[in-house]
Design a protein around this motif. Structure first.
Motif, short mmCIF file in Angstrom:
data_model
loop_
_atom_site.label_atom_id
_atom_site.label_comp_id
_atom_site.label_asym_id
_atom_site.label_seq_id
_atom_site.Cartn_x
_atom_site.Cartn_y
_atom_site.Cartn_z
N HIS A 42 53.03 -65.42 37.22
CA HIS A 42 52.32 -65.22 36.05
C HIS A 42 50.89 -65.14 36.51
CE1 HIS A 42 52.66 -69.48 36.70
NE2 HIS A 42 51.39 -69.49 36.15
N ALA A 43 50.24 -64.38 35.65
CA ALA A 43 48.70 -64.20 35.75
C ALA A 43 48.04 -65.43 35.31
CB ALA A 43 48.19 -63.08 35.16
N GLY A 63 49.89 -52.94 34.79
CA GLY A 63 48.92 -52.05 35.10
C GLY A 63 47.90 -52.47 34.32
N THR A 64 47.78 -53.28 33.38
CA THR A 64 46.69 -53.70 32.65
C THR A 64 46.09 -54.70 33.12
OG1 THR A 64 47.91 -54.86 30.77
CG2 THR A 64 47.73 -52.22 30.74
N VAL A 65 46.49 -55.48 33.94
CA VAL A 65 46.07 -56.78 34.38
C VAL A 65 44.69 -56.66 35.12
CG1 VAL A 65 46.63 -58.89 35.78
CG2 VAL A 65 48.33 -57.88 34.48
N PHE A 66 43.55 -57.25 34.76
CA PHE A 66 42.37 -56.96 35.21
C PHE A 66 41.78 -58.37 35.98
CE2 PHE A 66 37.70 -56.80 34.69
CZ PHE A 66 37.53 -55.85 36.00
N GLN A 67 41.64 -58.19 37.39
CA GLN A 67 40.99 -59.20 38.17
C GLN A 67 41.50 -60.61 37.76
OE1 GLN A 67 36.72 -58.62 37.74
NE2 GLN A 67 36.87 -57.01 39.41
N LYS A 68 42.97 -60.84 37.65
CA LYS A 68 43.20 -62.08 37.66
C LYS A 68 43.95 -62.78 38.82
CE LYS A 68 42.77 -62.51 33.04
NZ LYS A 68 41.90 -63.46 32.33
#
Length: 442
Positions: free
Chosen positions: A218-219, A201-206
């Protein structure tokens, strides 16, 4: 009376002269347009093949290297469309179902619409959820002979959204679907691979990728602002992964090897989505996965097994035995550079499709100007154009149908190989200009 005969002959000669002049003028105009196409800076150093046939007049409009071989890229999907129309019926034969007193046995037949976001109709899911019996999936067939990747596909594109792996039991399109809202990742389907990741939920625009030989996602460091994107999962070392994914979704599937099957009765085929609806999506967004699954499904229907090489060999010796040139055919999508075909062959295949399956049905499946991969091209065309694009590095293809304002029906194929233009747009514009002129003059 002699004067009357002379007058009538003179009138007929004048009419023939005018008609001949119009034909000559039209021919000169097309030749001029073709010279302009050949001289286009975008095609400098490239190879160009053209075949245009006027079906209304039963005559060739233009030929240029029309019997030469080119890499057709996604024009190969025209062959996949033929297979779908010929062997899959009005609706996809998605699953074989049989049962005994306590068990429901399901055998997948390659249907790519299963749990795919594009298709709300899911009769097999409904059947499973409504049944009180244990459910067994026959996920493999020992007679099958195909690899997850097609012959000649690029190995290092394993994590690209245009190259999902092929399988007998497709599920979710054989990709993980990522959804972002306001820049943050807020949904993943299927979630099976991410159960132990608490930071999603914390992954941003990756952007996301995957390890080559496993389903470790994986991001990356690349930015991705798309609201929706896909990454294929791998089936190579996990033949029962689709069963696990379905079990995780529905919480009740048992693999075949886990139970004593006993005898089964009342076998039948479950039909799923209309064949043309899948073919239409396949052609308009040039969906590689759908195309290769159509090839495997056709193999199942014709041969009783999924064997892409055997299917291609069979169809080459039957349906496509009388093509002007012998083609080399490797897959359903056109991802393989082993595919080789000629403009004349495509004209013959297009004519055969309309003769067998009807003009209205075929042209409804093909995209037209302003749609799909033609969204930026052939708008306000002088008449109607229905075609399939093709694109690989250095390769551009366009084949299809033109219905002119003068009520002429044309089959055409324009194939370009080995262009060095930095983008394909210049090549496509040059081809568009040429075909507009052809349509005006027929």
């Amino acid at each position: 009376m002699v004067k009357s005969i002379r007058k009538r002959i003179t009138t007929q000669v004048k009419a023939l002269s005018v008609a001949s002049l119009l034909i000559l003028t039209a021919g000169c105009g097309i030749q001029k347009a073709q010279k302009a196409l050949l001289a286009s800076p975008s095609l400098k150093g490239a190879h160009l093949g053209i075949a245009i046939y006027n079906d209304t007049k039963s005559q060739w409009v233009s030929k240029h290297q029309s019997d030469h071989y080119f890499t057709p890229a996604s024009n190969t999907k025209i062959l996949a469309t033929y297979l779908g129309l010929k062997f899959l019926g009005d609706s996809l034969p998605g699953w074989r179902v049989s049962e005994n007193t306590d068990t429901l046995f399901l055998r997948p037949l390659g249907d790519p619409s299963f749990l795919h976001p594009d298709f709300a109709y899911q009769p097999v899911v409904d059947l499973i959820q409504q049944s009180n019996k244990q459910v067994v999936i026959r996920a493999t067939n020992p007679q099958d002979n195909f690899e997850p990747f097609g012959n000649g596909w690029a190995w290092n594109d394993y994590a690209e959204d245009y190259q999902p792996e092929r399988s007998r039991m497709p599920i979710y399109g054989n990709v993980v679907h990522f959804y972002q809202a306001k820049g943050y990742l807020n949904a993943i389907k299927p979630f099976y691979f991410f159960k132990n990741d608490s930071n999603l939920g914390t992954v941003f625009q990756k952007n996301w990728s995957r390890s080559k030989a496993s389903n470790n996602f994986h991001a990356t460091n690349e930015k991705n602002t798309a609201a929706y994107f896909q990454v294929p999962f791998s089936l190579y070392n996990e033949p029962f992964l689709p069963v696990s994914l379905l079990n995780d979704t529905l919480q009740r599937i048992i693999p075949l090897s886990a139970v004593n099957t006993g005898s089964a009765v009342t076998e039948k085929t479950i039909k799923t989505v209309p064949t043309d609806s899948l073919l239409k999506i396949m052609m308009r967004r040039s969906d590689n996965f759908f195309a290769d699954q159509v090839l495997l499904m056709a193999s199942e229907q014709l041969l009783g097994k999924m064997d892409d090489a055997a299917l291609i060999d069979t169809v080459m010796k039957t349906d496509f035995s009388n093509l002007p040139q012998k083609m080399r055919w490797a897959d359903g999508s056109g991802l393989s550079r082993y595919n080789l075909n000629t403009p004349e062959n495509y004209v013959a295949i297009l004519k055969s499709m309309q003769d067998q399956f009807g003009q209205a049905r075929v042209t409804n499946i093909f995209e037209t100007g302003g749609e799909g991969t033609l969204s930026a091209y052939f708008k306000n065309f002088p008449g109607e154009l229905h075609a399939k694009t093709g694109s690989l590095g250095g390769q551009i293809a366009l084949s299809g149908f033109i219905f002119t304002l003068k009520k002429q029906k044309l089959y055409f194929s324009v194939l370009v190989s080995n262009h060095m233009s930095p983008t394909s747009a210049g090549v496509r514009r040059a081809v568009e200009t040429y075909l507009r002129e052809v349509a005006k003059r027929n």
